[in-house]
Design a protein around this motif. Structure first.
Motif, PDB file in Angstrom:
ATOM      1  N   ASP A  82       0.836  -1.205   0.000  1.00  0.00           N
ATOM      2  CA  ASP A  82       0.000   0.000   0.000  1.00  0.00           C
ATOM      3  C   ASP A  82       0.869   1.252   0.000  1.00  0.00           C
ATOM      4  OD1 ASP A  82      -2.303  -1.556   0.085  1.00  0.00           O
ATOM      5  OD2 ASP A  82      -2.432  -1.492   2.275  1.00  0.00           O
ATOM      6  N   VAL A  83       1.963   1.196   0.741  1.00  0.00           N
ATOM      7  CA  VAL A  83       2.896   2.326   0.801  1.00  0.00           C
ATOM      8  C   VAL A  83       3.537   2.541  -0.563  1.00  0.00           C
ATOM      9  CG1 VAL A  83       5.073   3.125   1.793  1.00  0.00           C
ATOM     10  CG2 VAL A  83       3.360   2.044   3.262  1.00  0.00           C
ATOM     11  N   LEU A  84       3.983   1.476  -1.196  1.00  0.00           N
ATOM     12  CA  LEU A  84       4.619   1.597  -2.508  1.00  0.00           C
ATOM     13  C   LEU A  84       3.661   2.149  -3.552  1.00  0.00           C
ATOM     14  CD1 LEU A  84       6.738  -1.690  -2.750  1.00  0.00           C
ATOM     15  CD2 LEU A  84       7.527   0.633  -2.255  1.00  0.00           C
ATOM     16  N   GLU A  85       2.421   1.738  -3.498  1.00  0.00           N
ATOM     17  CA  GLU A  85       1.445   2.233  -4.470  1.00  0.00           C
ATOM     18  C   GLU A  85       1.215   3.731  -4.283  1.00  0.00           C
ATOM     19  OE1 GLU A  85      -0.631   2.184  -7.779  1.00  0.00           O
ATOM     20  OE2 GLU A  85       0.428   0.452  -6.960  1.00  0.00           O
ATOM     21  N   ALA A  86       1.242   4.185  -3.051  1.00  0.00           N
ATOM     22  CA  ALA A  86       1.098   5.623  -2.793  1.00  0.00           C
ATOM     23  C   ALA A  86       2.331   6.400  -3.252  1.00  0.00           C
ATOM     24  CB  ALA A  86       0.841   5.871  -1.306  1.00  0.00           C
ATOM     25  N   ALA A  87       3.497   5.778  -3.142  1.00  0.00           N
ATOM     26  CA  ALA A  87       4.741   6.441  -3.530  1.00  0.00           C
ATOM     27  C   ALA A  87       4.940   6.447  -5.041  1.00  0.00           C
ATOM     28  CB  ALA A  87       5.924   5.755  -2.853  1.00  0.00           C
ATOM     29  N   PHE A  88       4.380   5.447  -5.717  1.00  0.00           N
ATOM     30  CA  PHE A  88       4.510   5.329  -7.176  1.00  0.00           C
ATOM     31  C   PHE A  88       3.114   5.165  -7.785  1.00  0.00           C
ATOM     32  CE2 PHE A  88       8.377   3.565  -5.276  1.00  0.00           C
ATOM     33  CZ  PHE A  88       9.360   4.306  -5.923  1.00  0.00           C
ATOM     34  N   PRO A  89       2.289   6.196  -7.724  1.00  0.00           N
ATOM     35  CA  PRO A  89       0.893   6.062  -8.151  1.00  0.00           C
ATOM     36  C   PRO A  89       0.746   5.867  -9.659  1.00  0.00           C
ATOM     37  CG  PRO A  89       1.406   8.354  -7.711  1.00  0.00           C
ATOM     38  CD  PRO A  89       2.604   7.560  -7.258  1.00  0.00           C
ATOM     39  N   PHE A  90      -0.301   5.172 -10.019  1.00  0.00           N
ATOM     40  CA  PHE A  90      -0.629   4.986 -11.429  1.00  0.00           C
ATOM     41  C   PHE A  90      -1.027   6.337 -12.040  1.00  0.00           C
ATOM     42  CE2 PHE A  90      -3.575   4.134 -14.900  1.00  0.00           C
ATOM     43  CZ  PHE A  90      -2.913   3.137 -15.600  1.00  0.00           C
ATOM     44  N   PRO A  91      -0.560   6.657 -13.248  1.00  0.00           N
ATOM     45  CA  PRO A  91      -0.905   7.945 -13.876  1.00  0.00           C
ATOM     46  C   PRO A  91      -2.331   7.933 -14.433  1.00  0.00           C
ATOM     47  CG  PRO A  91       0.489   6.660 -15.349  1.00  0.00           C
ATOM     48  CD  PRO A  91       0.397   5.885 -14.065  1.00  0.00           C
ATOM     49  N   GLN A  92      -3.279   8.219 -13.587  1.00  0.00           N
ATOM     50  CA  GLN A  92      -4.682   8.060 -13.953  1.00  0.00           C
ATOM     51  C   GLN A  92      -5.127   9.020 -15.054  1.00  0.00           C
ATOM     52  OE1 GLN A  92      -7.468   7.531 -10.710  1.00  0.00           O
ATOM     53  NE2 GLN A  92      -5.844   6.932  -9.303  1.00  0.00           N
ATOM     54  N   ALA A  93      -4.409  10.129 -15.251  1.00  0.00           N
ATOM     55  CA  ALA A  93      -4.790  11.077 -16.300  1.00  0.00           C
ATOM     56  C   ALA A  93      -4.349  10.623 -17.681  1.00  0.00           C
ATOM     57  CB  ALA A  93      -4.187  12.445 -15.992  1.00  0.00           C
ATOM     58  N   TRP A  94      -3.574   9.547 -17.757  1.00  0.00           N
ATOM     59  CA  TRP A  94      -3.020   9.114 -19.040  1.00  0.00           C
ATOM     60  C   TRP A  94      -4.097   8.857 -20.087  1.00  0.00           C
ATOM     61  CZ3 TRP A  94      -4.108   4.351 -21.259  1.00  0.00           C
ATOM     62  CH2 TRP A  94      -3.467   4.105 -22.467  1.00  0.00           C
ATOM     63  N   ALA A  95      -5.142   8.118 -19.729  1.00  0.00           N
ATOM     64  CA  ALA A  95      -6.126   7.669 -20.716  1.00  0.00           C
ATOM     65  C   ALA A  95      -6.838   8.826 -21.402  1.00  0.00           C
ATOM     66  CB  ALA A  95      -7.151   6.749 -20.053  1.00  0.00           C
ATOM     67  N   ASN A  96      -7.104   9.889 -20.693  1.00  0.00           N
ATOM     68  CA  ASN A  96      -7.779  11.034 -21.299  1.00  0.00           C
ATOM     69  C   ASN A  96      -6.834  11.921 -22.104  1.00  0.00           C
ATOM     70  OD1 ASN A  96     -10.505  10.649 -20.433  1.00  0.00           O
ATOM     71  ND2 ASN A  96      -9.916  11.295 -18.367  1.00  0.00           N
ATOM     72  N   GLY A  97      -5.553  11.832 -21.832  1.00  0.00           N
ATOM     73  CA  GLY A  97      -4.606  12.720 -22.490  1.00  0.00           C
ATOM     74  C   GLY A  97      -3.956  12.155 -23.735  1.00  0.00           C
ATOM     75  N   ILE A  98      -4.095  10.847 -23.976  1.00  0.00           N
ATOM     76  CA  ILE A  98      -3.416  10.226 -25.116  1.00  0.00           C
ATOM     77  C   ILE A  98      -4.213  10.482 -26.399  1.00  0.00           C
ATOM     78  CG2 ILE A  98      -4.518   7.954 -24.955  1.00  0.00           C
ATOM     79  CD1 ILE A  98      -0.796   8.557 -25.474  1.00  0.00           C
ATOM     80  N   SER A  99      -3.527  10.748 -27.498  1.00  0.00           N
ATOM     81  CA  SER A  99      -4.206  11.110 -28.753  1.00  0.00           C
ATOM     82  C   SER A  99      -4.709   9.878 -29.496  1.00  0.00           C
ATOM     83  CB  SER A  99      -3.266  11.912 -29.656  1.00  0.00           C
ATOM     84  OG  SER A  99      -2.114  11.165 -29.966  1.00  0.00           O
ATOM     85  N   ASP A 100      -5.704  10.098 -30.362  1.00  0.00           N
ATOM     86  CA  ASP A 100      -6.367   9.007 -31.071  1.00  0.00           C
ATOM     87  C   ASP A 100      -5.431   8.212 -31.974  1.00  0.00           C
ATOM     88  OD1 ASP A 100      -8.804   9.526 -29.941  1.00  0.00           O
ATOM     89  OD2 ASP A 100      -9.690  10.487 -31.704  1.00  0.00           O
ATOM     90  N   ASP A 101      -4.402   8.851 -32.525  1.00  0.00           N
ATOM     91  CA  ASP A 101      -3.577   8.179 -33.531  1.00  0.00           C
ATOM     92  C   ASP A 101      -2.473   7.303 -32.941  1.00  0.00           C
ATOM     93  OD1 ASP A 101      -2.204  10.340 -32.500  1.00  0.00           O
ATOM     94  OD2 ASP A 101      -1.237  10.868 -34.394  1.00  0.00           O
ATOM     95  N   VAL A 102      -2.327   7.272 -31.631  1.00  0.00           N
ATOM     96  CA  VAL A 102      -1.297   6.441 -31.011  1.00  0.00           C
ATOM     97  C   VAL A 102      -1.712   4.969 -31.073  1.00  0.00           C
ATOM     98  CG1 VAL A 102      -0.129   5.899 -28.833  1.00  0.00           C
ATOM     99  CG2 VAL A 102      -0.505   8.273 -29.505  1.00  0.00           C
ATOM    100  N   THR A 103      -0.772   4.109 -31.424  1.00  0.00           N
ATOM    101  CA  THR A 103      -1.046   2.675 -31.475  1.00  0.00           C
ATOM    102  C   THR A 103      -1.297   2.129 -30.080  1.00  0.00           C
ATOM    103  OG1 THR A 103       0.310   2.367 -33.458  1.00  0.00           O
ATOM    104  CG2 THR A 103      -0.120   0.417 -32.125  1.00  0.00           C
ATOM    105  N   LEU A 104      -2.404   1.414 -29.928  1.00  0.00           N
ATOM    106  CA  LEU A 104      -2.733   0.746 -28.675  1.00  0.00           C
ATOM    107  C   LEU A 104      -2.304  -0.716 -28.717  1.00  0.00           C
ATOM    108  CD1 LEU A 104      -4.200   0.426 -25.933  1.00  0.00           C
ATOM    109  CD2 LEU A 104      -6.310   0.052 -27.227  1.00  0.00           C
ATOM    110  N   CYS A 105      -2.761  -1.438 -29.734  1.00  0.00           N
ATOM    111  CA  CYS A 105      -2.488  -2.866 -29.900  1.00  0.00           C
ATOM    112  C   CYS A 105      -1.482  -3.034 -31.031  1.00  0.00           C
ATOM    113  CB  CYS A 105      -3.787  -3.612 -30.200  1.00  0.00           C
ATOM    114  SG  CYS A 105      -3.576  -5.370 -30.557  1.00  0.00           S
ATOM    115  N   ARG A 106      -0.244  -3.342 -30.679  1.00  0.00           N
ATOM    116  CA  ARG A 106       0.799  -3.474 -31.694  1.00  0.00           C
ATOM    117  C   ARG A 106       0.562  -4.670 -32.604  1.00  0.00           C
ATOM    118  NH1 ARG A 106       6.495  -3.193 -28.638  1.00  0.00           N
ATOM    119  NH2 ARG A 106       5.629  -5.077 -27.709  1.00  0.00           N
ATOM    120  N   CYS A 107       0.087  -5.763 -32.033  1.00  0.00           N
ATOM    121  CA  CYS A 107      -0.090  -6.985 -32.826  1.00  0.00           C
ATOM    122  C   CYS A 107      -1.066  -6.777 -33.975  1.00  0.00           C
ATOM    123  CB  CYS A 107      -0.579  -8.118 -31.937  1.00  0.00           C
ATOM    124  SG  CYS A 107       0.516  -8.562 -30.574  1.00  0.00           S
TER     125      CYS A 107
END
Length: 458
Positions: A352-377
């Motif tokens: 729990d301490v580590l997760e607080a110290a290294f939080p997931f970047p929750q804003a990532w999903a809204n900030g990424i542009s449409d043309d970026v590859t999601l599924c490489r395969c």
């Protein structure tokens, strides 16, 4: 105990080795399958070819633990059925379908211990598919197994304890590390002070890694927002935003990742029930404190049951082995069980301490542009997910997979699955657990087409 007791352990990392040791000590001969050529798992991965490096060179402060684990496995090799460089690609009818090279076999079992470990969690951003971009785990494999760096001018990017560990290992090996770019804020690291009471050696070691990196001239930046990786045919530099100012740094390789994700496909094929782990932002197999899953005779231990690290994996592997012994009617040391469970509970609190110290970047999903590859395969872009939500009313992950092919490629969603969940949840205004999880399908990893014709039973 029945003479028909024949456990199968999948994974020869810390959890799998300790589970095997416990079973062997009680006179049981388990089968142990692992994809690597030698035991130790990712954290204590052994060299492919002997070289002049010592255990201290390879594993740093964890050298004694690595050496002890390797010694334990070597000591029980003649009392287990060991299948190295072997992939379990399916589970059915109390047997594992496994492939070694171009030969497949069915390995029957009475009980199953899954010690499948974890892989890197990555989040796409522009340029992440360029040659020269490696996961943090991949960077570590290159160094440990092959004795080489991923580039001549390396940048490590992302978040999580592994970010600093791998960067430190590279510096200690003599590689040129240009920067460590941490997406979490420096202020978040203050949470680590709470961990000094639970795991002082771990916290102090992490502080030492960061201090040594800085002392050797490595730029360590906090609160960065990745913008893009530059390059035409391979990595030439990385651009990030820090306090609304863009920065660029030339480099020829990048190690990248956001903590780890559990490998759970085999648990799914075994029929285990899953539960959403809010801390890890992922679905994991439901289990009790001993590692028993909801399927009788199926146990799970280590990072495949939820991210907790190598020390916890050893403890959990031993506890799962003891649970199996209990379930087949053999006597066990209940004092030792109490010790194991208390230690595992303490490590869980530290997580729990580590997760607080290294939080997931929750804003990532809204900030990424449409043309970026999601599924490489399957070469599916982020925008395809948002289009499916807007145009076809998709609100569930497997429905998204059916309509867009996200997660249908060679990796079976191991690389893109977590990112797809985040993008889908953000696009439809739901929490990650509300959009579901990808259902596992055999084969869980690619296998040669011709192996089915030569199946044999072990």
């Amino acid at each position: 105990m029945s003479d028909a007791t024949r456990p199968l352990i999948v994974g020869a990392g810390p959890a799998g080795i300790r589970a095997a040791q416990i079973l062997v000590s009680s006179g049981i001969r388990p089968a142990v399958i692992d994809e690597a050529p030698s035991g130790g798992g990712q954290i204590y991965r052994q060299r492919l070819v002997a070289d002049e490096r010592s255990a201290k060179d390879l594993y740093g402060s964890e050298a004694a633990k690595a050496t002890a684990l390797h010694g334990t496995f070597a000591g029980i090799r003649d009392r287990i059925d060991y299948y190295p460089e072997t992939l379990v690609w399916n589970l059915r009818d109390k047997a594992a379908d496994a492939v070694t090279g171009h030969r497949t076999r069915r390995i029957p079992f009475s009980h199953l211990i899954l010690a499948t470990g974890a892989t890197d969690r990555v989040l796409p951003f522009p340029g992440w598919t360029l040659p020269g971009v490696f996961t943090l785990g991949g960077s570590q494999i290159a160094l440990k197994s092959q004795g080489c760096a991923i580039g001549e001018e390396v940048v490590f990017l992302g978040s999580g304890p592994l970010l600093y560990l791998v960067a430190w290992q590279y510096v200690k090996a003599g590689a040129n590390v240009a920067a460590v770019l941490d997406t979490s804020q420096f202020s978040a690291k203050l949470h680590l002070l709470r961990g000094l009471f639970a795991q002082p050696s771990v916290v102090l070691r992490g502080f030492r890694y960061a201090a040594e990196l800085m002392a050797r001239g490595v730029a360590v930046r906090f609160g960065v927002q990745p913008v893009r990786i530059d390059g035409a045919t391979r990595v030439e530099g990385v651009v990030w935003r820090e306090r609304d100012v863009e920065h660029r740094l030339a480099c020829d390789a990048i190690g990248y990742g956001f903590s780890l994700r559990s490998e759970t496909q085999l648990a799914d094929l075994a029929g285990c029930r899953f539960v959403f782990d809010a801390r890890d932002r992922a679905w994991r197999p439901e289990r009790d404190g001993a590692g028993r899953t909801t399927m009788p005779g199926v146990y799970i231990a280590g990072d495949g049951a939820g991210i907790a690290g190598a020390d916890a994996a050893e403890l959990a592997g031993e506890r799962a082995g003891l649970a199996l012994l209990e379930d087949v009617g053999l006597s066990v040391d209940h004092v030792r069980i109490g010790v194991l469970e208390r230690k595992l509970a303490s490590i869980s609190k530290f997580r729990d301490v580590l997760e607080a110290a290294f939080p997931f970047p929750q804003a990532w999903a809204n900030g990424i542009s449409d043309d970026v590859t999601l599924c490489r395969c399957e070469e599916i872009a982020i925008g395809a997910v948002r289009d499916a939500v807007r145009d076809q009313g998709v609100f569930e992950l497997n429905r998204l997979k059916a309509l867009t092919r996200v997660g249908m490629g060679r990796c079976q969603g191991r690389m893109c699955g977590n990112a797809a969940v985040e993008v889908l949840a953000a696009a439809c205004g739901q929490s990650p657990d509300a959009v579901g999880r990808l259902r596992a399908q055999p084969p869980i990893k690619p296998i040669p087409l011709g192996v089915m014709a030569e199946e044999e039973t072990a």
